[in-house]
Enzyme design. Sequence first.
Site, PDB file in Angstrom:
ATOM      1  N   ARG A 135       4.421  -0.230   6.354  1.00 14.86           N
ATOM      2  CA  ARG A 135       2.860  -0.421   6.156  1.00 14.86           C
ATOM      3  C   ARG A 135       2.408   1.310   6.761  1.00 14.86           C
ATOM      4  NH1 ARG A 135       0.948  -5.908   7.708  1.00 14.86           N
ATOM      5  NH2 ARG A 135      -1.464  -5.138   6.797  1.00 14.86           N
ATOM      6  N   MET A 136       2.956   2.530   7.233  1.00 14.67           N
ATOM      7  CA  MET A 136       2.305   3.588   7.696  1.00 14.67           C
ATOM      8  C   MET A 136       3.144   4.789   7.270  1.00 14.67           C
ATOM      9  SD  MET A 136       3.171   2.383  11.680  1.00 14.67           S
ATOM     10  CE  MET A 136       5.476   2.503  11.942  1.00 14.67           C
ATOM     11  N   SER A 137       2.419   6.274   7.770  1.00 14.66           N
ATOM     12  CA  SER A 137       3.389   7.328   6.943  1.00 14.66           C
ATOM     13  C   SER A 137       2.389   8.196   8.099  1.00 14.66           C
ATOM     14  CB  SER A 137       2.685   7.879   5.672  1.00 14.66           C
ATOM     15  OG  SER A 137       1.267   7.750   5.418  1.00 14.66           O
TER      16      SER A 137
ATOM     17  N   GLU B 241      -5.519   8.692  -1.356  1.00 18.29           N
ATOM     18  CA  GLU B 241      -5.859   8.877  -0.276  1.00 18.29           C
ATOM     19  C   GLU B 241      -5.244   9.427   0.649  1.00 18.29           C
ATOM     20  OE1 GLU B 241      -4.595   6.766  -1.965  1.00 18.29           O
ATOM     21  OE2 GLU B 241      -5.502   4.431  -1.970  1.00 18.29           O
TER      22      GLU B 241
ATOM     23  N   ASP C 136     -14.639  -4.054 -14.501  1.00 17.52           N
ATOM     24  CA  ASP C 136     -13.231  -3.701 -13.999  1.00 17.52           C
ATOM     25  C   ASP C 136     -13.577  -2.773 -13.227  1.00 17.52           C
ATOM     26  OD1 ASP C 136     -10.998  -5.149 -15.055  1.00 17.52           O
ATOM     27  OD2 ASP C 136     -10.991  -4.264 -16.167  1.00 17.52           O
TER      28      ASP C 136
ATOM     29  N   ASP D  59       1.332  13.889   2.305  1.00 14.91           N
ATOM     30  CA  ASP D  59       0.820  12.774   1.548  1.00 14.91           C
ATOM     31  C   ASP D  59       0.908  13.206   0.836  1.00 14.91           C
ATOM     32  OD1 ASP D  59       0.065  10.127   1.105  1.00 14.91           O
ATOM     33  OD2 ASP D  59      -0.916   9.530   2.987  1.00 14.91           O
TER      34      ASP D  59
ATOM     35  N   ALA E  27       6.240  -0.676   1.857  1.00 18.59           N
ATOM     36  CA  ALA E  27       5.216  -1.225   1.938  1.00 18.59           C
ATOM     37  C   ALA E  27       6.183  -2.332   3.513  1.00 18.59           C
ATOM     38  CB  ALA E  27       6.420  -2.661   0.848  1.00 18.59           C
TER      39      ALA E  27
ATOM     40  N   ASP F 252      -5.038  -7.880 -20.391  1.00 14.94           N
ATOM     41  CA  ASP F 252      -6.294  -8.685 -20.301  1.00 14.94           C
ATOM     42  C   ASP F 252      -6.275  -9.095 -21.918  1.00 14.94           C
ATOM     43  OD1 ASP F 252      -6.537  -7.257 -18.150  1.00 14.94           O
ATOM     44  OD2 ASP F 252      -6.913  -5.563 -19.115  1.00 14.94           O
TER      45      ASP F 252
END
Lengths: 685, 558
Positions: free
Chosen positions: A374-376, A340, A299, A336, A371, A519
């Site tokens: 698609r930004m913050s 990321e 993975d 945030d 969603a 899995d």
Amino acid sequence: MTRKPASLFAAELVRPAIADAFRKLHPRVMAKNPVMFVTLVGAVLTTAGIFTAGADWAFVLQLALWLWFTVLFANFAEAMAEGRGKAQANALRSARSETFARRLRDDGSEERVAATGLTKGDRVVVEAGQTIPADGDVIEGIASVDESAITGESAPVIRESGGDRCAVSGGTRVLSDRIVVQITMERGQGFLDRMIAMVEGARRQKTPNEVALTVLLAALTLIFLLVCVTLRPFGTFAGAEFSTPVLIALLVCLIPTTIGALLSAIGISGIDRLIQRNVMATSGRAVEAAGDVDVLLLDKTGTITLGNRMATAFVPAPGVSEEQLADTAQLASLADQTPEGRSIVVLAKQRFRLRGRDVAEPHATFVPFSAQSRMSGVDFGAPAAPVRCIRKGAAEAIAGFVAALGGRPDPQVLAAADSVSRSGGTPLVVADGGRMLGVVHLKDVVKGGIQQRFAHLRAVGIRTVMITGDNPLTAAAIAAEAGVDSFLAQATPEMKLQRIRDEQAQGRLVAMTGDGTNDAPALAQADVGVAMNTGTQAAREAGNMVDLDSNPTKLLDIVEIGKQLIMTRGSLTTFSMANDVAKYFAILPAMFAGVHATGAGPGPLAGLDVMDLHSPQSAILSAVVFNALIIIALIPLALRGVAYRPASAAVVLRRNLLLYGVGGVVAPFVGIKILDVLLTVLHLV
Amino acid sequence: MAAILLILLIVGGTAALSWPLGRYMRWAMDPLTLTGPAGRCDRWFRAVGGRLTHREQDWKQYCLSLLTFNVVTFTVSFAFLALQPWLPLNPDGRQEIEGSLIFNTVASFTTNTNLQHYSGEVSMSHLSQLCALMWQQFVSAATGIAALAAMARGLAGRATMGNFFVDLQRATFLVLLPLALVVAFLLVLGGVPMTLEGAARALTLEGAEQLIARGPVAAFVAIKQLGTNGGGFFGPNSTHPFENPGFFTNVVSTMAIIVIPMAAVWMFGRIVGRMRHATVLFAVMMALLLAKLGVALVWEAAPTQAFANLPIAQDVGNLEGKELRFGAAAGPVWAVMTTCTSNGSVNCMHDSLNPLTGLVPMVGMWLNATFGGVGVGLINMFIYIVLAVFVAGMMVGRTPEYLGRRVEVREVKLAVLAMFTHALLILGGTALFAASPWGAGTLNNTGAHGFSEILYEFSSAAANNGSGFEGLGDNTVPWNVATGLVMLLARFIPILLPLAIAGFLARKRATAPSVGTLGIDTVTFGVMLIATILFLGALTFFPAAALGPIAEHLQFMK
């Protein structure tokens, strides 16, 4: 973490092993190992021979003693290997103390039952401070659990219902909160029980390769038995009589006692080495299969890359300084909490010493990622009519945002975003109001040193396949950076399973790691399936190994241990056989010295004594002593395994042939000569 | 110097010939298509064979056919020899043959051994020579080639191993018969007689009348050499001037001994599709052959022990037991070739070789895989390969595999059983006869040399070689029965076990090769294979060798 192995010859391991060495003399135990059984019979016959030896009784007595030592040394080697496992088993067993369980009745009320009385499907309540009575899945609630009894890791782990972190093991302790666990394993078959059985070797069965090697060793024993038995009539023809103790000495020296004595120790210690790395194998067969693996399915996340994407560069728009972009991006990310976002704050701090500002500024409102948008980002001023809006997000989303505010999407920024995508990274476009300031380059960070490990794997002929949900473009870029041989992008569990089947159909053995319930089919299909301990019960059941540290990179260690295990067997077999040359040259001239002798001097065959040994008796005794001592000398090698360096089969074969083949021919010549001198100096013969 | 040139001519020339012959044998034994001449022959063979040839066989059926066929040929040959006085083509009126000798002789020819406890010119009628013996020289050799083709098919992973009765005909009519015609023609050119008339009567210079035995010698000798049979038309075998008149026939014969065994390696490589592997096998065999030739030539250059202290010139090597028309070197060269290949024909007296030269033929028979008998040589080598692959495979850290298929318990079990059988038949037989009057009472020599004679006889029987050390009164009931049984067991067990291994391997899923897999076409593997062969051979037979030739040599050196 790894379990600390006790030092090889620690006193607390050696003492019980010595006692065990004698206990294992029982014929029923000995019969499992044909080579050592023959040695035992030889020791008994030689002991009987002391009484009929006449003047030679002291010599025969010494022969008999050393033959007994040979058998005992072999038992000791096995007992040592088992002892290391037992010590670990005892530690585990203490976690399995008798517990009571609070079983839920169908009407929701609780009853108190012994943990031993639980059956599959029962639901039990476990609260803070209590021990989980048996293996199961959390079906209600969330709790932190102390799994140190199994993993040796003291930091608690979170277990919650649903998802991939629902499995709990019997013997672990709940530290906080209350969970309801549905029992999935009868007591006695639980994870802890299997672990104990495994390390103790209680249910240890010989692996296929071990059985095949045992057959080969038994056949060699039979051939040498034939050689020694026929020597008696050959001697009669030549007018010489070879005494039984001497023939037995020759036989024991010729049969592969070295590998025969160490064979089971090698197998046990292979499993032991896995345990030291915190990997539990369900069978020795799985360890062996690990050495045969041709393809590793790995993975991406967690194995090849660090868990999350990180900001690695700021690409400003024309007319914008990098620092300005960094500052704005940091502002947008201060609240945030995604990895990321945090990585952007950290990068800005590292590059430009920009400190995190007071995030509780009264006029700032944080806009979390969704969603849809698609930004913050962050808005300053009154929430209804903000004076400054900063956003970061996907290029199209920001383009829309900028346009909505009357600005014009900057084509150069969009081009920069595009090139980041193409290089396998994720672009985050940053906008301050209607103006695009630039791009933050988010990147998967490949784990340090992983490229080298893949290169090692390639050197031993193992291909690596990266499994990822990313798009093919991103996947290709990461694959190239990590140095994997191929990748499977936008992978679904079905694709994973199909890939395993395809590889197997082409005659390859596949190993993989997995943790989720989805899995499980792939783990079951793979030849070596390593489940993560944090994974679901289903995954842990499907695989044939469990990594207690839940570190997918461990798969590479597992493969090495498997290879090393088989390599140790092969090398010691070669060494054992190569030893026979010197033993022939020690014993045969001594035995045949009287053959065709004319007059007082020795016969012509004494000329074969190339080592110039002191006397026939010292020659024979030296060979027998060498044969016994070499077992002790090689116990560390058997327990640690031969040195493993990744290289192609041709290189490995050449090296091991030189070391154990040529070395095996030369070493006993030196050893026997030294022993001969010692025995003579000490007047033992 | 001349000896080295002789070796270069024979070994180099034959190796060169073996390449096209291997290609041809693949074409003949394993035709890829049913069109073209091979396909036409195939249809013809199937028509002749009838129902027997219609079905493709797995290893069990193949082995069963092979055994059944050999039982039939055994019976037929037995009948011919038992009824000899009453059958035609007996111009010299040969008489009845003793029962145990018939058993021994028939076992010997059925098993491609050709150990001869009789002298052909004294005991056998022309019909017996042709229909009981020479016929067997064709079909027993063809049996070996067929078995190799079947084993190769199994290792190539084919669904079936072919059909024994088709393979037998292919080997007989497409391989052996044409080659035998060529060799027989060359022998006739070299002066070997070919006639069905009785013995020639000649008036000697002293005025006495002499009977000179003759017969269809060229035909007999051709297949005797090509099929690694080795049984001579005459008792003295290829030392006899009618079997081997001169240098030319000697070279032709020596080359014929080893050409099919060499070509069989290439045929194997082509069928399994691994020519580089075949090259390694060829090189391993060649290295062993050259080593044995070298040792034999060096020791045979020394004078015989009998001359040790005599004041005579000692610069021509050991000429005792040699044909003067061949010299001291041609003898050991032939002795090595004939024992490497399980041929067993001789052109000198092995009993008279210097002790350590005499050891070399024994080593050849103990290892029995230096090119070896037609077909079966490589089958024997396969056993060593399985063991080498097993140990070497472990040393590289993988479950051992050969040609992509895993070598596991069952394969190892069968392989070591074959090894053990070989050791048991030689050492067990020798022990029995050395310790009893059966053997000790038939010796003409005592001490180490006498022991060598017994050891050699059992080695020869167990390797299906057929050469004799001689100096042994071996036409006794115990010798005939014991060596007869040894020959039968030593023939069929080492054919059936490898075929079974190949059959088991064929059923396994093939694994894909990688750099982590043991390479079987590398120099390292070649070295590993040689080491395996030498170690297993040396460890098993060194004590016996020490009591025989080595003791004799050291006695002489003292």
